[in-house]
Design an enzyme around this catalytic site. Sequence first.
Site, PDB file in Angstrom:
ATOM      1  N   ASN A 213      10.561  -4.250  11.190  1.00 25.02           N
ATOM      2  CA  ASN A 213      11.482  -3.952  10.234  1.00 25.02           C
ATOM      3  C   ASN A 213      13.141  -3.431  10.653  1.00 25.02           C
ATOM      4  O   ASN A 213      12.876  -3.055  11.564  1.00 25.02           O
ATOM      5  CB  ASN A 213      10.898  -3.270   8.784  1.00 25.02           C
ATOM      6  N   ASP A 285       3.131  -3.040   6.484  1.00 27.15           N
ATOM      7  CA  ASP A 285       2.050  -3.272   5.240  1.00 27.15           C
ATOM      8  C   ASP A 285       0.805  -3.979   5.731  1.00 27.15           C
ATOM      9  O   ASP A 285      -0.198  -3.926   5.448  1.00 27.15           O
ATOM     10  CB  ASP A 285       2.645  -3.902   4.138  1.00 27.15           C
ATOM     11  N   LYS A 295       1.886 -13.554  26.827  1.00 22.43           N
ATOM     12  CA  LYS A 295       2.916 -14.105  26.038  1.00 22.43           C
ATOM     13  C   LYS A 295       2.574 -15.603  25.816  1.00 22.43           C
ATOM     14  O   LYS A 295       2.278 -16.394  26.775  1.00 22.43           O
ATOM     15  CB  LYS A 295       4.477 -14.314  26.831  1.00 22.43           C
ATOM     16  N   ASP A 312      -2.716   2.619   4.378  1.00 21.70           N
ATOM     17  CA  ASP A 312      -1.641   3.303   3.650  1.00 21.70           C
ATOM     18  C   ASP A 312      -1.588   4.766   4.249  1.00 21.70           C
ATOM     19  O   ASP A 312      -2.714   5.576   3.680  1.00 21.70           O
ATOM     20  CB  ASP A 312      -1.485   3.098   2.156  1.00 21.70           C
ATOM     21  N   PHE A 330       8.808   8.588   0.965  1.00 25.22           N
ATOM     22  CA  PHE A 330      10.138   7.827   0.616  1.00 25.22           C
ATOM     23  C   PHE A 330       9.534   6.510  -0.248  1.00 25.22           C
ATOM     24  O   PHE A 330       8.841   5.779   0.266  1.00 25.22           O
ATOM     25  CB  PHE A 330      10.816   7.388   1.962  1.00 25.22           C
ATOM     26  N   LYS A 344       4.817   5.536  -7.391  1.00 24.09           N
ATOM     27  CA  LYS A 344       4.025   5.713  -5.955  1.00 24.09           C
ATOM     28  C   LYS A 344       3.450   7.297  -5.772  1.00 24.09           C
ATOM     29  O   LYS A 344       2.573   7.464  -4.928  1.00 24.09           O
ATOM     30  CB  LYS A 344       5.114   5.240  -4.737  1.00 24.09           C
ATOM     31  N   LYS A 348      -0.093   7.992  -4.698  1.00 23.20           N
ATOM     32  CA  LYS A 348      -0.356   8.484  -3.451  1.00 23.20           C
ATOM     33  C   LYS A 348      -0.729   9.777  -3.356  1.00 23.20           C
ATOM     34  O   LYS A 348      -0.777  10.605  -2.538  1.00 23.20           O
ATOM     35  CB  LYS A 348       0.677   7.813  -2.551  1.00 23.20           C
TER      36      LYS A 348
HETATM   37  N1  CTP Z   1       3.713   4.337   3.817  1.00 17.44           N
HETATM   38  C1  CTP Z   1       2.561   4.529   4.484  1.00 17.44           C
HETATM   39  N2  CTP Z   1       1.749   3.681   4.917  1.00 17.44           N
HETATM   40  C2  CTP Z   1       1.932   2.363   4.801  1.00 17.44           C
HETATM   41  C3  CTP Z   1       3.033   1.987   3.969  1.00 17.44           C
HETATM   42  C4  CTP Z   1       3.839   2.816   3.425  1.00 17.44           C
HETATM   43  O1  CTP Z   1       2.459   5.697   4.686  1.00 17.44           O
HETATM   44  N3  CTP Z   1       1.205   1.376   5.388  1.00 17.44           N
HETATM   45  C5  CTP Z   1       4.619   5.159   3.173  1.00 17.44           C
HETATM   46  C6  CTP Z   1       5.824   4.977   3.438  1.00 17.44           C
HETATM   47  O2  CTP Z   1       6.222   5.845   5.015  1.00 17.44           O
HETATM   48  C7  CTP Z   1       6.777   5.727   2.545  1.00 17.44           C
HETATM   49  C8  CTP Z   1       5.628   5.510   1.184  1.00 17.44           C
HETATM   50  O3  CTP Z   1       4.478   5.176   1.755  1.00 17.44           O
HETATM   51  O4  CTP Z   1       6.727   7.193   2.471  1.00 17.44           O
HETATM   52  C9  CTP Z   1       6.193   4.310   0.295  1.00 17.44           C
HETATM   53  O5  CTP Z   1       6.373   3.267   1.109  1.00 17.44           O
HETATM   54  P1  CTP Z   1       6.939   1.956   0.499  1.00 17.44           P
HETATM   55  O6  CTP Z   1       7.225   0.816   1.578  1.00 17.44           O
HETATM   56  O7  CTP Z   1       8.018   2.183  -0.374  1.00 17.44           O
HETATM   57  O8  CTP Z   1       5.949   1.403  -0.641  1.00 17.44           O
HETATM   58  P2  CTP Z   1       4.313   0.813  -0.365  1.00 17.44           P
HETATM   59  O9  CTP Z   1       3.294   1.914  -0.675  1.00 17.44           O
HETATM   60  O10 CTP Z   1       4.395   0.216   0.825  1.00 17.44           O
HETATM   61  O11 CTP Z   1       4.473  -0.236  -1.826  1.00 17.44           O
HETATM   62  P3  CTP Z   1       5.388  -1.338  -1.848  1.00 17.44           P
HETATM   63  O12 CTP Z   1       5.505  -2.034  -0.612  1.00 17.44           O
HETATM   64  O13 CTP Z   1       4.468  -2.471  -2.845  1.00 17.44           O
HETATM   65  O14 CTP Z   1       6.622  -1.045  -2.419  1.00 17.44           O
END
Ligand code: CTP
Length: 411
Positions: A213, A285, A295, A312, A330, A344, A348
């Site tokens: 990303n 994710d 490669k 997560d 965040f 969230k 969480k």
């Molecule tokens: N986060 C995490 N581990 C993951 C994904 C996300 O610890 N595998 C944490 C991010 O660092 C952030 C928070 O979860 O602090 C929210 O991340 P975000 O991407 O906004 O949300 P998701 O929980 O991934 O949900 P969605 O993608 O469905 O919005």
Amino acid sequence: MLKSKSVLIGIGGGIAAYKVCEVISFLFQAGAEVRVILTETAEQFITPLTVATLSRHQAYTDHDFWQATHGRPLHITLAEWADIFLIAPLTANTLAKLTYGLADNLLTNTVIASRCPILLAPAMNTEMWEQATVQRNWQQLQDNPRYHSLSPGTGLLACDRLGSGRMAEPREIISSLQSLLYTQGTQDLKGKRIVISGGGTREHIDPVRFLGNPSTGKMGLALAEAASERGAIVTFIHGPIAPELLPLSPGYQSIAVVSAEEMEAAILSHFFDADIMIMSAAVADVKPIDYCDYKLPKKELPTNLQLEAVTDILAKLGEQKKNHQTLVGFAAQTGEIVKPALEKLKRKNLDIIVANPVDKAKAGFGSNNNQGILINKKEEQKTINSCSKLELSHQLLDFINHWRHSKIENG
Ligand code: CTP
């Protein structure tokens, strides 16, 4: 953070003086008023004309100190004028003078006459920096609340030595000045252990291809710098970050990781004794089910990539969290930001979440600025309009402090 602030800079006699020119130029462009004092030896490295041109104001030297042309004594006028005072590069000689309160030139007299926070950025050859007397003086200044320090880093020095003694980079000096202007030197997180994650993670398909990303790590880095400026013991766990942010400061521990799995392992091994955990990393994710350790030729690349979910991390921390720990996440959102962020926060088990719009100009990935709504478990909210990531970091740290104090007060 810098607009209309009065920044006084004392330049010592070292080759790193040339780097301070970049600091002066940035400060002027950011709207600060800048005045510069050059010591006699600093004039051997850069000229008063250079700094006068960059600061759009006369540069001061010892010659001015001994002239009666300024009405009131110059060192008193400058000392009263300054909101903040930077001394860079700090030489062994000026360091020793500050330690013992000596005042024999314009710079050291102005230090003694002033009351504002003073930021010190030493630069020396490694042998000089490691000398017992220099280290003793440096330690003594660390114990004096007037002084705030940017310890030198390690790198190639102008004497061709690879070692410690390299002055903090201009970017770091500017960040520290802004933090000091915000906090006025208050160390309200002194001794608190804060773990901060930042940057994006990468999930590799083979050694050269990955799912990733656009995160650059700027938000996490700003949090790490703001928290350590406020006295916290910071561990910054980060994915690959933008080259212009490097080298990272030696003022906090930094741990580089690549994948979500590596980030999870690093965070879990530091979370147990953390007081505060701020999860600003853009964690993947999903990851490819298969990894190829060479490669892949183009024709062997999968047309359908098989993916599986990664842990997560934040949700896992929410399950392990102890009562004294503050967990902050965040929520990077497009469109509606508050409702999904609150969802969230609850799902969480967080104390605080930053509802962070990533579809606005001047916010989110890669930008120097950010904005958002800070929300705590009691659903108290604070809106932060577009500002630098450093300012948002300080506002978030204030919000965290408020939350922690109200928790103590309410048992
Ligand atoms: N986060 C995490 N581990 C993951 C994904 C996300 O610890 N595998 C944490 C991010 O660092 C952030 C928070 O979860 O602090 C929210 O991340 P975000 O991407 O906004 O949300 P998701 O929980 O991934 O949900 P969605 O993608 O469905 O919005």
